[in-house]
Design an enzyme around this catalytic site. Structure first.
Site, PDB file in Angstrom:
ATOM      1  N   GLU A  46     -15.808  -8.654 -25.912  1.00 21.81           N
ATOM      2  CA  GLU A  46     -15.350 -10.038 -26.061  1.00 21.81           C
ATOM      3  C   GLU A  46     -14.058 -10.101 -25.250  1.00 21.81           C
ATOM      4  OE1 GLU A  46     -16.901 -12.462 -27.676  1.00 21.81           O
ATOM      5  OE2 GLU A  46     -18.195 -11.513 -29.165  1.00 21.81           O
ATOM      6  N   HIS A  82     -19.199 -10.973 -23.287  1.00 18.29           N
ATOM      7  CA  HIS A  82     -19.011 -12.178 -24.108  1.00 18.29           C
ATOM      8  C   HIS A  82     -17.559 -12.639 -24.036  1.00 18.29           C
ATOM      9  CE1 HIS A  82     -22.844 -12.101 -26.485  1.00 18.29           C
ATOM     10  NE2 HIS A  82     -22.837 -10.864 -26.016  1.00 18.29           N
TER      11      HIS A  82
HETATM   12 ZN    ZN Z   1     -21.020 -14.474 -27.239  1.00  8.85          ZN
END
Ligand code: ZN
Length: 324
Positions: A288, A206
């Site tokens: 992330e 992500h």
């Molecule tokens: Zn995401």
């Protein structure tokens, strides 16, 4: 990151128009060399123009130009015919013979969101059971201010990561490959794909959508939860080990700092509200990679050269975990 603005106008996925830049790969180049080749092929055209090579020692290897019909890498990181293997979870058609340090290991890569989610908001908004509670099937993800979507980013890094891991002998499966399926899959299904594959490690990729000035990466670890269909108690510890190794290697290879807005500078965050983690029965983490809404991070995330480093860093964390 959830970004479901009703007026958000998703940019159309960019198809490669750079035929001449498609670089054929030699059939039997060594792994490190192929990694460098992939970097050269996919990093430079879409990148920021930086000439820096990958962090590995293979940077000094000269570039062979011999063509081969066995596969090619385009500037958006797709490897053919790998990218044409449409079925979800299907191992790459161009996977080399299983050899190398990860022989026998199964890695599931979960590219966060799906470019098609923007056109299927009704489907992705339906609720699914994640054990602890219900949650949306999936979300559209965020984007940079200039419109480079998280879904495109995650797929690109996933393709790069798959190429590296396969060269090390791993069997790699995707939860989706953009247009296959056309949206989602839902977060519960994403977890199930890793479980059914009996993955030795699973990673969900992500990029975040926080405020300008918030930057850096963080790895999300599953909390130990036991509720409904969720029971992460057996995987909490190995997932933490996987996440720590990915964080350390990601930091070392990319130079991207740990998040300055979450995780107290550790680059690690433990959560119990993510279905993709709660329902996993195999070691799994999210990463992330940066904050798409921060201008400094956005400049990195939109660079093909940087995305190659990101994939390299994640892969080295996975290798470290799988080799103990
Ligand atoms: Zn995401």
């Amino acid at each position: 990151m959830s970004y479901v603005g009703p007026d958000f106008d998703p940019p159309q996925p960019r198809r490669s128009r750079r035929g001449p830049l498609t670089v054929a790969l030699a059939a039997l180049v060594p792994g490190a060399l192929l990694g460098w080749l992939v970097y050269e092929a996919v990093g430079a055209p879409g990148g920021s123009g930086q000439a820096a090579g990958p962090a590995s020692s293979s940077a000094s290897v000269s570039r062979p130009l011999s063509a081969s019909p066995s596969g090619s890498v385009t500037d958006d990181g797709k490897v053919s015919p790998t990218a044409s293997a449409k079925a979800s979870g299907t191992p790459s058609a161009s996977a080399p013979a299983a050899s190398g340090p990860l022989k026998g290991k199964v890695v599931v890569i979960d590219p966060g969101h799906n470019p098609g989610n923007f056109r299927h908001t009704a489907e992705i908004n339906r609720q699914v059971d994640i054990g602890t509670n219900s949650k949306e099937c999936d979300t559209t993800g965020t984007s940079t201010n200039s419109g480079y979507t998280e879904a495109r980013f995650t797929l690109d890094v996933a393709h790069r990561l798959r190429a590296i891991l396969e060269q090390q002998g791993a069997t790699v499966k995707f939860t989706h490959d953009g247009d296959s399926p056309p949206w989602g899959p839902c977060v519960d299904e994403r977890a199930r794909i890793g479980n059914n594959a009996h993955a030795d490690a699973a990673v969900s990729i992500h990029a975040d959508g926080s405020a300008e000035g918030n930057r850096g990466f963080h790895v999300i670890l599953p909390a130990a939860v036991h509720a409904g269909a969720a029971d992460t108690r057996p995987i909490a510890a190995p997932s933490k080990s996987l996440g720590e190794r990915i964080a350390g290697n990601f930091l070392r290879v990319t130079g991207e700092p740990p998040s300055n807005y979450i995780g107290d500078g550790t680059g690690l965050v433990t959560r119990k509200d993510l279905g993709g983690l709660n329902l996993s029965t195999v070691p799994k983490v999210f990463i992330e990679c940066g904050n798409m809404r921060d201008s400094k991070d956005a400049a990195l995330l939109t660079s093909g050269a940087w995305r190659q480093k990101a994939a390299q860093g994640i892969s080295e964390g996975i290798v470290s975990f799988l080799r103990g």
